[in-house]
Design a protein around this motif. Structure first.
Motif, PDB file in Angstrom:
ATOM      1  N   GLN A  68      94.387  44.601  52.395  1.00  0.00           N
ATOM      2  CA  GLN A  68      92.844  44.484  52.611  1.00  0.00           C
ATOM      3  C   GLN A  68      92.480  43.679  54.062  1.00  0.00           C
ATOM      4  O   GLN A  68      91.602  43.763  54.721  1.00  0.00           O
ATOM      5  CB  GLN A  68      92.401  43.622  51.642  1.00  0.00           C
ATOM      6  N   SER A  71      92.239  46.301  56.828  1.00  0.00           N
ATOM      7  CA  SER A  71      90.871  46.653  56.756  1.00  0.00           C
ATOM      8  C   SER A  71      89.925  45.689  57.497  1.00  0.00           C
ATOM      9  O   SER A  71      89.089  46.328  58.209  1.00  0.00           O
ATOM     10  CB  SER A  71      90.325  47.090  55.519  1.00  0.00           C
ATOM     11  N   GLN A  74      90.609  45.889  61.243  1.00  0.00           N
ATOM     12  CA  GLN A  74      89.852  47.292  61.731  1.00  0.00           C
ATOM     13  C   GLN A  74      88.498  46.908  62.177  1.00  0.00           C
ATOM     14  O   GLN A  74      87.925  47.435  63.113  1.00  0.00           O
ATOM     15  CB  GLN A  74      90.239  48.513  60.924  1.00  0.00           C
ATOM     16  N   ARG A  75      87.732  46.486  61.319  1.00  0.00           N
ATOM     17  CA  ARG A  75      86.348  45.993  61.158  1.00  0.00           C
ATOM     18  C   ARG A  75      85.914  44.939  62.326  1.00  0.00           C
ATOM     19  O   ARG A  75      85.014  45.197  63.063  1.00  0.00           O
ATOM     20  CB  ARG A  75      85.740  45.943  59.985  1.00  0.00           C
TER      21      ARG A  75
END
Length: 166
Positions: A68, A71, A74-75
């Motif tokens: 998580q 993720s 990356q964002r």
């Protein structure tokens, strides 16, 4: 602290915390210093430094970091690379304007409006990458980056976010 005051502090941080150069060796040194600080404080974080072309030049995952966090990293990277500001600055600008990422034609599954992404800006060149942290609340992620980058650049007088946001 009002949103306008916070935005002013965030702008000053970005103006003050600029690099004269940034190599893979610099990424290693900055990332290693951040890793040592995270380990010293027992923080469950993922730290990543990436260049605008997407190349990851440093990454560290403490025990407790997970997919998580990857993720979120990356964002946060996508947000800094696209908007060339910290993710917390983006978050506060959206809050002030009462807009969302979608209003800016940015997919929230690919971009993040929260703290934890900071531009690597080279003086007289521009943004060439980003340093990201995920694992804490968004103000703490941002402040951890500011503390570490300030220390790395030997800059003592960087304004910090204080108190609650109004």
């Amino acid at each position: 602290m009002t949103i306008d005051e916070l935005l002013a502090v965030l702008e000053m941080q970005e103006e003050i915390l600029q690099f004269t150069h940034f190599t893979n060796e610099d990424a290693w040194e900055l990332g290693s210093a951040m890793t040592l600080e995270a380990r010293r404080r027992g923080l469950p974080v993922l730290i990543s430094i990436r260049l605008n072309n997407g190349f990851t030049v440093f990454q560290y995952a403490s025990d407790g970091a997970n997919l998580q966090n990857e993720s979120w990293i990356q964002r946060k990277f996508q947000t800094v690379r696209t908007l060339e500001h910290s993710t917390l600055y983006t978050c506060m600008l959206l809050k002030k304007s009462e807009e969302t990422l979608e209003n800016w034609f940015l997919d929230p599954r690919e971009y993040a409006a929260c703290g934890g992404g900071f531009p690597i800006r080279i003086e007289e060149v521009g943004v060439i990458g980003a340093v990201m942290v995920s694992g804490l609340d968004h103000f703490s992620d941002h402040d951890f980056i500011i503390k570490c980058v300030s220390r790395y650049l030997h800059v003592d007088e960087v304004p910090r976010i204080q108190g609650s946001i109004r």
